[in-house]
Design an enzyme around this catalytic site. Structure first.
Site, short mmCIF file in Angstrom:
data_model
loop_
_atom_site.label_atom_id
_atom_site.label_comp_id
_atom_site.label_asym_id
_atom_site.label_seq_id
_atom_site.Cartn_x
_atom_site.Cartn_y
_atom_site.Cartn_z
CG ASP A 186 -66.04 63.81 -30.82
OD1 ASP A 186 -67.00 63.33 -30.68
OD2 ASP A 186 -65.60 64.97 -30.29
CG HIS B 251 -62.90 67.69 -27.28
ND1 HIS B 251 -62.38 66.73 -27.95
CD2 HIS B 251 -64.17 67.91 -27.77
CE1 HIS B 251 -63.22 66.35 -28.72
NE2 HIS B 251 -64.30 66.82 -28.56
CG HIS C 271 -68.56 69.55 -28.45
ND1 HIS C 271 -69.49 68.58 -28.24
CD2 HIS C 271 -67.28 69.07 -28.70
CE1 HIS C 271 -68.83 67.39 -28.42
NE2 HIS C 271 -67.49 67.68 -28.70
CB CYS D 20 -71.90 63.82 -27.00
SG CYS D 20 -71.72 62.49 -25.98
#
Length: 296
Positions: free
Chosen positions: A18, A215, A217, A248
């Site tokens: 990622d 998770h 961001h 992403c």
């Protein structure tokens, strides 16, 4: 901050997958392998290696099979002291992963229709059916499966996400046989209150926090606070990326992941063990920044 529950939190390092996937400059396989080796030396117990996806969709992951066949990676895959999941989108990806001795995969589903259609060109229900086949086959092969649910707070196409829309894929993934589901704040719009509301909602509907990971961001500098909110709700697994790398590739403007070094430092200072060597972690952060600046 006073913490009275579990004194340990498990860190899932997502940097090699990622963290690197949306970087436009090509990162050499040698650099990726060096990164993985450094992360292992830091004491991280779970490291997401790569993803077996379309080279056109995510060019940075085009060397997935080359990375997996590396002798050192093969040696690590044969051992039981570290988990090395590989993201796969379909049965073909699972077949490739299995052929290289991968013992754990990750699968992903969106909580929202707009992102599901834009990302994998199907509805959420269709995605669940597809992933169900992958999970069933993985379990038949003795491969552990970790699930991801994206857009838990907002979708770039549909707007805010209702907690009920998150519950459905979480329950589906756990019922399929995923040992854990990571909740992804893909746009980074969440805050501690939103994290608490969502997790309490999931708990109320029978989802154990022992099966949930966070998770987050860091688009609006809330990732660390969100991690703490999740911890205080009973979550004991948190995803992060060395140096805060990531975001992403399918969401323009989505900034990086919660930085592993910040997450580790915050929890260790609060007396909550992570099992990570902070000195080696800082050395790895400096190394990866230099490596990326050099365009390796």
């Amino acid at each position: 901050m006073t913490v009275t529950s579990s004194p340990f939190v498990r860190i899932v390092e997502v940097g090699p997958r990622d963290g690197l996937q949306n970087i436009s400059q090509w990162i050499s396989t040698t650099t990726k392998l060096d990164l993985i080796n450094r992360l292992v030396r830091c004491g991280l117990s779970t490291i997401e290696l790569t993803s077996i996806v379309s080279h056109r969709a995510v060019p940075q992951m085009a060397d997935a099979t080359e990375l997996l066949q590396d002798a050192n990676v093969q040696n690590m895959l044969a051992k039981a002291n570290v988990r090395l999941p590989v993201l796969v989108p379909n049965l073909r990806g699972l077949e490739i992963a299995h052929s290289y001795g991968v013992k754990e995969i990750a699968v992903f589903i969106s909580a929202t229709e707009g992102f599901s259609r834009a990302n994998i060109n199907c509805t959420c229900n269709e995605a669940i059916r597809r992933i169900g086949k992958v999970v069933a086959e993985a379990r038949r092969l003795g491969i552990a499966v970790r699930g991801y649910v994206s857009c838990i707070f907002a979708d770039p196409y549909d707007g805010p996400t209702e907690p009920s829309s998150v519950l459905v894929p979480v329950k589906e993934l756990l019922d399929m046989g995923c040992y854990e589901v990571s909740l992804g704040d893909t746009l980074g719009t969440g805050d501690p209150d939103a994290v608490t509301v969502l997790l309490k909602y999931l708990q109320h509907h029978g989802i154990p926090m022992s099966s949930i990971a966070g998770h987050f961001h860091d688009t609006y500098n809330q990732a660390l606070a969100n991690a703490w909110a999740a911890y205080e709700c009973g979550v004991r697994t948190l995803d992060s990326s060395l140096g805060g790398l990531g975001g992403c590739p399918f969401v323009p403007g989505a900034r990086g992941n919660l930085a592993t070094e910040i997450l580790v430092a915050s929890f260790e200072k609060a007396g909550i063990a992570t099992g990570v060597n902070t000195e080696q972690l800082e050395e790895a952060v400096a190394w990866v920044r230099d490596a990326l600046k050099a365009g390796n």
